[in-house]
Write a protein that holds these residues in place. Structure first.
Motif, PDB file in Angstrom:
ATOM      1  N   THR A  17       1.628  -6.329 -10.171  1.00 47.33           N
ATOM      2  CA  THR A  17       0.543  -6.026  -9.363  1.00 47.33           C
ATOM      3  C   THR A  17      -0.464  -5.008 -10.102  1.00 47.33           C
ATOM      4  N   VAL A  18      -1.560  -4.679  -9.376  1.00 43.75           N
ATOM      5  CA  VAL A  18      -2.654  -3.818  -9.915  1.00 43.75           C
ATOM      6  C   VAL A  18      -2.832  -2.928  -8.822  1.00 43.75           C
ATOM      7  N   VAL A  19      -2.975  -1.591  -9.008  1.00 46.57           N
ATOM      8  CA  VAL A  19      -3.441  -0.612  -8.087  1.00 46.57           C
ATOM      9  C   VAL A  19      -4.821   0.058  -7.873  1.00 46.57           C
ATOM     10  N   SER A  20      -5.211   0.088  -6.921  1.00 43.25           N
ATOM     11  CA  SER A  20      -6.648   1.003  -6.775  1.00 43.25           C
ATOM     12  C   SER A  20      -6.564   2.412  -7.157  1.00 43.25           C
TER      13      SER A  20
ATOM     14  N   SER B  40       5.997  -8.174   1.971  1.00 43.12           N
ATOM     15  CA  SER B  40       5.027  -7.238   2.128  1.00 43.12           C
ATOM     16  C   SER B  40       5.001  -6.457   3.534  1.00 43.12           C
ATOM     17  N   PRO B  41       4.554  -5.284   3.736  1.00 45.01           N
ATOM     18  CA  PRO B  41       4.255  -4.578   4.861  1.00 45.01           C
ATOM     19  C   PRO B  41       2.820  -5.199   5.336  1.00 45.01           C
ATOM     20  N   SER B  42       2.536  -5.050   6.680  1.00 47.01           N
ATOM     21  CA  SER B  42       1.524  -5.557   6.990  1.00 47.01           C
ATOM     22  C   SER B  42       0.489  -4.485   6.707  1.00 47.01           C
ATOM     23  N   LEU B  43      -0.960  -4.769   6.156  1.00 44.88           N
ATOM     24  CA  LEU B  43      -1.872  -3.545   5.853  1.00 44.88           C
ATOM     25  C   LEU B  43      -2.799  -3.392   6.871  1.00 44.88           C
ATOM     26  N   THR B  44      -2.550  -4.399   8.072  1.00 41.24           N
ATOM     27  CA  THR B  44      -3.330  -4.146   9.507  1.00 41.24           C
ATOM     28  C   THR B  44      -2.177  -4.079  10.280  1.00 41.24           C
ATOM     29  N   MET B  45      -1.614  -2.753  10.496  1.00 40.54           N
ATOM     30  CA  MET B  45      -0.329  -2.445  11.269  1.00 40.54           C
ATOM     31  C   MET B  45      -0.228  -3.122  12.536  1.00 40.54           C
ATOM     32  N   GLU B  46       0.635  -3.463  13.016  1.00 45.41           N
ATOM     33  CA  GLU B  46       0.769  -4.105  14.355  1.00 45.41           C
ATOM     34  C   GLU B  46       0.755  -2.717  15.456  1.00 45.41           C
ATOM     35  N   CYS B  47       0.100  -3.242  16.455  1.00 46.45           N
ATOM     36  CA  CYS B  47      -0.352  -2.322  17.557  1.00 46.45           C
ATOM     37  C   CYS B  47       1.106  -2.016  18.354  1.00 46.45           C
ATOM     38  N   PRO B  48       1.314  -0.788  18.709  1.00 47.73           N
ATOM     39  CA  PRO B  48       2.437  -0.578  19.545  1.00 47.73           C
ATOM     40  C   PRO B  48       2.558  -1.270  20.755  1.00 47.73           C
TER      41      PRO B  48
ATOM     42  N   VAL C  36      -4.915   6.772   0.688  1.00 43.77           N
ATOM     43  CA  VAL C  36      -4.280   5.335   0.595  1.00 43.77           C
ATOM     44  C   VAL C  36      -4.680   4.864  -0.811  1.00 43.77           C
ATOM     45  N   LYS C  37      -3.593   4.113  -1.162  1.00 40.68           N
ATOM     46  CA  LYS C  37      -3.807   3.211  -2.488  1.00 40.68           C
ATOM     47  C   LYS C  37      -3.430   2.073  -2.149  1.00 40.68           C
ATOM     48  N   LEU C  38      -4.067   0.897  -2.835  1.00 39.08           N
ATOM     49  CA  LEU C  38      -3.906  -0.697  -2.338  1.00 39.08           C
ATOM     50  C   LEU C  38      -3.058  -1.119  -3.774  1.00 39.08           C
ATOM     51  N   TYR C  39      -2.342  -2.021  -3.596  1.00 42.42           N
ATOM     52  CA  TYR C  39      -1.572  -2.892  -4.412  1.00 42.42           C
ATOM     53  C   TYR C  39      -1.825  -4.362  -4.274  1.00 42.42           C
TER      54      TYR C  39
ATOM     55  N   TYR D 116       0.999  -1.236  -0.011  1.00 39.35           N
ATOM     56  CA  TYR D 116      -0.084  -0.130   0.031  1.00 39.35           C
ATOM     57  C   TYR D 116       0.851   1.015  -0.030  1.00 39.35           C
ATOM     58  N   GLU D 117       0.472   2.589  -0.359  1.00 41.89           N
ATOM     59  CA  GLU D 117       1.036   3.445  -0.371  1.00 41.89           C
ATOM     60  C   GLU D 117       0.049   4.698   0.438  1.00 41.89           C
ATOM     61  N   ILE D 118       0.665   5.165   1.443  1.00 41.46           N
ATOM     62  CA  ILE D 118      -0.143   6.195   2.210  1.00 41.46           C
ATOM     63  C   ILE D 118       0.279   7.504   2.100  1.00 41.46           C
ATOM     64  N   TYR D 119      -0.323   8.431   1.616  1.00 40.00           N
ATOM     65  CA  TYR D 119       0.085  10.018   1.306  1.00 40.00           C
ATOM     66  C   TYR D 119      -0.484  10.716   2.493  1.00 40.00           C
ATOM     67  N   ARG D 120       0.507  11.749   3.068  1.00 40.23           N
ATOM     68  CA  ARG D 120       0.090  12.632   4.034  1.00 40.23           C
ATOM     69  C   ARG D 120       0.053  14.085   3.397  1.00 40.23           C
ATOM     70  N   GLY D 121      -0.957  14.760   3.780  1.00 35.35           N
ATOM     71  CA  GLY D 121      -1.288  16.106   3.441  1.00 35.35           C
ATOM     72  C   GLY D 121      -1.197  16.974   4.615  1.00 35.35           C
ATOM     73  N   VAL D 122      -0.489  18.150   4.502  1.00 32.61           N
ATOM     74  CA  VAL D 122      -0.445  19.310   5.714  1.00 32.61           C
ATOM     75  C   VAL D 122      -1.171  20.424   5.076  1.00 32.61           C
ATOM     76  N   ALA D 123      -1.972  21.047   6.262  1.00 32.64           N
ATOM     77  CA  ALA D 123      -2.827  22.284   5.829  1.00 32.64           C
ATOM     78  C   ALA D 123      -1.853  23.337   6.029  1.00 32.64           C
ATOM     79  N   ASP D 124      -2.085  24.417   4.879  1.00 34.93           N
ATOM     80  CA  ASP D 124      -1.215  25.533   4.779  1.00 34.93           C
ATOM     81  C   ASP D 124      -2.065  26.603   5.475  1.00 34.93           C
ATOM     82  N   GLU D 125      -1.409  27.724   5.627  1.00 37.31           N
ATOM     83  CA  GLU D 125      -2.149  28.726   6.264  1.00 37.31           C
ATOM     84  C   GLU D 125      -3.351  29.266   5.938  1.00 37.31           C
ATOM     85  N   SER D 126      -3.719  28.923   4.723  1.00 38.86           N
ATOM     86  CA  SER D 126      -5.086  29.525   4.277  1.00 38.86           C
ATOM     87  C   SER D 126      -6.137  28.096   4.441  1.00 38.86           C
ATOM     88  N   GLY D 127      -5.554  27.022   4.870  1.00 39.01           N
ATOM     89  CA  GLY D 127      -6.689  25.817   5.419  1.00 39.01           C
ATOM     90  C   GLY D 127      -6.403  25.100   4.229  1.00 39.01           C
ATOM     91  N   ASN D 128      -5.834  25.031   2.898  1.00 39.77           N
ATOM     92  CA  ASN D 128      -5.797  24.097   1.768  1.00 39.77           C
ATOM     93  C   ASN D 128      -4.832  22.941   2.315  1.00 39.77           C
TER      94      ASN D 128
END
Length: 572
Positions: free
Chosen positions: A417-420, A258-266, A391-394, A204-216
């Motif tokens: 692989t195929v991607v969602s 593969s990384p676990s798509l249901t990540m282990e709890c710390p 998130v994208k799934l492979y 899977y790929e997980i993307y992170r977004g950060v809000a700027d000063e204008s809220g976008n």
């Protein structure tokens, strides 16, 4: 006698005259109407100026022949035709009538007598379904890390508890719908393979977004580096925490890379995970009894994970370039986090999916659950920022490496692989302060009066990595929920990583701390008394977070989260 005879002869003549008069009286109107109609037709003909039709049949035949030749010899230049007008050549179409009709123009897939078995098709390309209902929750707590120290030339293992802030991201992977698509499409194919024709989640790929000063939200162009996440966080943990979600909702691992798509709890200290690590109501939590029964497996899980880490260098991205179908019966290296064992226990990578038969077509495969749980813990976050996630799934490509004559699109056999598509963005979330509030009760005020709001404040001390509770604080609308100079009496909520030390038992006087949540109470609704009983309707509390986000606190949910703190509070 002669007179009588004369009268008899005259009587019929009188009757005939009377009959003619009656006929004219009865039918005279019809004659007049007929004359009027004839006159009207004549006047209309004269007024229209129409010439009498005087052509003979031979003349009509000659005129039709000249008209047909004129149409056949006429040519319309394209420049005289509107470019947007689609002109169909009806002459060509009409020529078919003179010769024969093409049967293929009337062919259809609908049959009068359907076959008992559906017609076989070439294998289509499978498109993975995206993650649904992506949620992000800010969390704070003590995580236990493994610590290696070298004294007198001998390496020794110890543990270290650190106060951490992180964001838990959860979502729903629609495994039942995905399995149905596999059955509907691949099950009808000329070539089928029970090992290929099931969804196998690899990456899977997980993307992170950060809000700027204008809220976008400004999204990162690259996904979060999962190899780095495991190296800096997961591989440094002293084991894993008790997962309150049943293993049947965890995504099975089909590849050792593969990384676990249901990540282990710390390994959470003095506390258990709750609803923040699942996705209610579709994926429920285990009962307390189930948690106690499974907690005994934690030590065994820790031993197996330690063996896994020895000499292991992770490279999750390699799974994108390698077909797992060539690995069956090959590498069976164990890794923690697979869904086939309880609590994310290490397991052998399954060569066949863990599915059950529930009727339907012969060979159809279904799942025990409707959704798998997607889960990710993001520790690379900063205070004062607002985050969102996508998130994208492979999945393993079921057509990879097959003969091109077996598939609809020959290009589908080229990629492992195929991607969602990307999931919809999660809700915005910001890290809270060391103090957070939970609603104890809300009572609706009478007409013209404000509601009565009672909250608790949970304070987390990053120095000793422990929490304390301040109960029964009454607040009003517009108030900032900060409470000063409160006793810090650490609360032990149990859990698999609970521990006590002699230093803890030696403390007699609790230190004083400030519960600074900086959360402003804006409004409340609900809490009305239900007629005929002492019960009150569930209420919500609208607050303004320090980051500027407006969020709701549900009274029933907060009280459920607050109950373990109240039961363990030594000050009660």
């Amino acid at each position: 006698m002669a007179k009588a005879k004369a009268k008899k002869e005259k009587q019929p003549k009188q009757k005939k005259q009377s009959s003619d008069e009656n006929f004219l009286l009865l039918h005279g109107e019809k004659f007049l109407f007929g004359v009027f109609v004839v006159l009207a037709v004549w006047l209309m003909t004269r007024g229209s100026g129409l010439t009498p039709f005087t052509l003979t049949p031979d003349q009509v035949r000659d005129a039709a022949t000249r008209a047909e030749n004129n149409i056949r010899n006429s040519k319309v230049e394209l420049k005289d035709v509107d470019g947007d007008l689609n002109v169909y050549n009806y002459l060509d179409y009409a020529s078919l009538i003179k010769s024969s009709l093409r049967a293929d123009a009337y062919e259809t897939d609908n049959r009068w007598e359907q076959s008992l078995f559906p017609e076989k098709i070439l294998r289509p390309e499978i498109r993975p379904l995206p993650v649904e209902n992506l949620r992000a929750v800010a969390c704070v707590g003590a995580i236990r890390y493994a610590k290696t120290s070298v004294a007198t030339g001998v390496a020794s293992q110890s543990v270290e508890d650190r106060g951490e802030h992180w964001i838990t991201v959860t979502g729903l992977i629609p495994i039942a719908d995905q399995m149905k698509e596999y059955n509907d499409l691949l099950g009808r194919s000329e070539y089928t393979d029970p090992n290929r024709d099931v969804p196998k989640y690899l990456f899977y790929e997980i993307y992170r977004g950060v809000a700027d000063e204008s809220g976008n939200t400004v999204w990162s162009e690259r996904p979060i580096d999962l190899n780095q996440v495991y190296a800096e966080e997961i591989d440094q943990w002293a084991g894993f925490g008790l997962d309150p979600v049943s293993a049947e909702y965890s995504v099975p691992l089909y590849s050792p890379d593969s990384p676990s798509l249901t990540m282990e709890c710390p390994p959470l200290v003095n506390k258990s995970f709750g609803s923040e690590v699942t996705n209610l109501p579709n994926i429920p939590l285990l009962s307390e009894t189930q948690k106690e029964e499974l907690a005994d497996q934690m030590s065994e899980m820790k031993k197996q994970e330690d063996e896994t880490k020895k000499g292991n260098t992770r490279n999750f991205n390699s799974v994108l370039n390698t077909s797992i179908f060539s690995q069956q019966g090959g590498n069976t290296r164990q890794r923690n986090g697979g869904g086939a064992a309880p609590l994310g226990m290490p397991n052998m990578f399954p060569a066949q999916p863990q599915n059950v038969m529930r009727g339907g077509a012969v060979g159809a495969k279904v799942t025990k659950v409707n959704y798998y749980l997607f889960r990710f813990f993001d520790f690379d976050v900063e205070d004062g920022r607002t985050y969102q996630y996508k998130v994208k799934l492979y999945l393993a490509n079921p057509n990879y490496g097959l003969d091109v004559n077996l598939v609809e699109d020959g290009n589908s056999v080229l990629t492992p692989t195929v991607v969602s598509a990307e999931s919809k963005p999660s809700n915005p979330v910001s890290l809270g302060s060391e103090s957070r509030i939970l609603v104890e009760s809300i009572e609706a005020g009478r007409l013209g009066q404000e509601p009565k709001i009672v909250i608790s404040s949970v304070y987390f001390n990053t120095e000793d990595a422990k929490e304390s509770l301040d109960e029964g604080e009454k607040v009003v609308l517009g108030q900032v929920a900060n409470f000063m100079n409160k006793d810090h009496k650490p609360i032990n909520l149990g859990g698999t990583m609970t521990y006590t030390t002699s230093a803890d038992s030696g403390k007699k006087k609790p230190e004083k701390v400030d519960h600074l949540s900086n959360i402003c109470i804006l409004d409340a609704d609900g809490g009305e008394k239900i007629s005929g009983s002492e019960l009150r309707s569930s209420a919500r509390l609208l607050v303004l977070e320090p980051s500027g986000l407006l969020t709701f606190h549900n009274e029933s949910e907060d009280r459920a989260e607050l109950r373990p703190y109240q039961m363990a509070n030594p000050g009660r």
